[in-house]
Design a protein around this motif. Structure first.
Motif, PDB file in Angstrom:
ATOM      1  N   LYS A  58     -22.824  97.462 103.292  1.00  0.00           N
ATOM      2  CA  LYS A  58     -21.583  96.655 103.217  1.00  0.00           C
ATOM      3  C   LYS A  58     -20.490  97.269 102.343  1.00  0.00           C
ATOM      4  CE  LYS A  58     -23.510  93.166 105.446  1.00  0.00           C
ATOM      5  NZ  LYS A  58     -23.703  93.357 106.826  1.00  0.00           N
ATOM      6  N   THR A  59     -20.583  98.549 101.998  1.00  0.00           N
ATOM      7  CA  THR A  59     -19.527  99.152 101.178  1.00  0.00           C
ATOM      8  C   THR A  59     -18.377  99.694 102.027  1.00  0.00           C
ATOM      9  OG1 THR A  59     -20.632 101.298 101.133  1.00  0.00           O
ATOM     10  CG2 THR A  59     -21.104  99.762  99.317  1.00  0.00           C
TER      11      THR A  59
ATOM     12  N   GLN B  48     -14.680  94.536 113.917  1.00  0.00           N
ATOM     13  CA  GLN B  48     -15.044  95.256 112.702  1.00  0.00           C
ATOM     14  C   GLN B  48     -16.507  95.645 112.707  1.00  0.00           C
ATOM     15  OE1 GLN B  48     -14.083  92.609 109.511  1.00  0.00           O
ATOM     16  NE2 GLN B  48     -16.095  91.698 109.474  1.00  0.00           N
TER      17      GLN B  48
ATOM     18  N   GLU C 168     -11.981 100.424 104.978  1.00  0.00           N
ATOM     19  CA  GLU C 168     -12.031  99.906 103.613  1.00  0.00           C
ATOM     20  C   GLU C 168     -13.332 100.356 102.973  1.00  0.00           C
ATOM     21  OE1 GLU C 168     -11.734  95.661 103.705  1.00  0.00           O
ATOM     22  OE2 GLU C 168      -9.838  95.706 104.795  1.00  0.00           O
ATOM     23  N   LYS C 169     -13.255 100.647 101.681  1.00  0.00           N
ATOM     24  CA  LYS C 169     -14.464 100.949 100.900  1.00  0.00           C
ATOM     25  C   LYS C 169     -14.449 100.056  99.679  1.00  0.00           C
ATOM     26  CE  LYS C 169     -17.302 104.395  98.791  1.00  0.00           C
ATOM     27  NZ  LYS C 169     -17.723 105.742  98.751  1.00  0.00           N
TER      28      LYS C 169
ATOM     29  N   ASN D  39     -14.013  96.944  99.515  1.00  0.00           N
ATOM     30  CA  ASN D  39     -12.879  96.020  99.694  1.00  0.00           C
ATOM     31  C   ASN D  39     -11.534  96.608  99.305  1.00  0.00           C
ATOM     32  OD1 ASN D  39     -14.473  93.920 100.748  1.00  0.00           O
ATOM     33  ND2 ASN D  39     -15.096  93.362  98.677  1.00  0.00           N
TER      34      ASN D  39
ATOM     35  N   ASN E 150     -19.434  97.000 109.785  1.00  0.00           N
ATOM     36  CA  ASN E 150     -19.763  97.235 108.379  1.00  0.00           C
ATOM     37  C   ASN E 150     -20.919  98.213 108.279  1.00  0.00           C
ATOM     38  OD1 ASN E 150     -17.907  95.347 107.177  1.00  0.00           O
ATOM     39  ND2 ASN E 150     -19.221  93.739 107.983  1.00  0.00           N
ATOM     40  N   SER E 151     -20.887  99.031 107.231  1.00  0.00           N
ATOM     41  CA  SER E 151     -22.014  99.918 106.970  1.00  0.00           C
ATOM     42  C   SER E 151     -23.211  99.068 106.544  1.00  0.00           C
ATOM     43  CB  SER E 151     -21.644 100.924 105.881  1.00  0.00           C
ATOM     44  OG  SER E 151     -21.409 100.276 104.650  1.00  0.00           O
TER      45      SER E 151
ATOM     46  N   ARG F 211     -16.119  99.402 105.701  1.00  0.00           N
ATOM     47  CA  ARG F 211     -15.801  98.543 106.845  1.00  0.00           C
ATOM     48  C   ARG F 211     -14.758  99.242 107.699  1.00  0.00           C
ATOM     49  NH1 ARG F 211     -13.433  92.513 106.524  1.00  0.00           N
ATOM     50  NH2 ARG F 211     -12.003  93.593 105.144  1.00  0.00           N
TER      51      ARG F 211
END
Length: 82
Positions: free
Chosen positions: A31-32, A25, A49-50, A52, A27-28, A34
């Motif tokens: 963290k918004t 994975q 995912e954005k 979560n 993450n940006s 993934r």
């Protein structure tokens, strides 16, 4: 739509070349977003995912045109962290 595929392409390239801290994975920075990469007997898949929430469920990674299919027999050979 072009912008979406450009962003997806950047995520995939970063995943392949930057070697994220987690095996599958990325993450940006904030963290918004993934990106999750997985592989099974049918190929390599990604999901996004954005905040979560799944916005793109498992989708086969590759490119298909009227002349070529670049998704068949696609596999990850390995990941190393340095």
């Amino acid at each position: 739509m072009k912008k979406f595929f450009l962003i997806l392409g950047v995520f995939v390239l970063v995943y392949l070349f930057v070697r994220p801290s987690s095996l599958n994975q990325l993450n940006s920075p904030n963290k918004t977003l993934r990106l999750v990469i997985s592989q099974d007997g049918e190929g390599v898949f990604y999901s996004i995912e954005k905040n979560n929430k799944m916005i793109i469920d498992d989708s086969k990674l590759g490119i298909e045109t009227d002349q070529f299919i670049f998704s068949d027999n696609l596999s990850l050979k390995g990941i190393s962290h340095s």
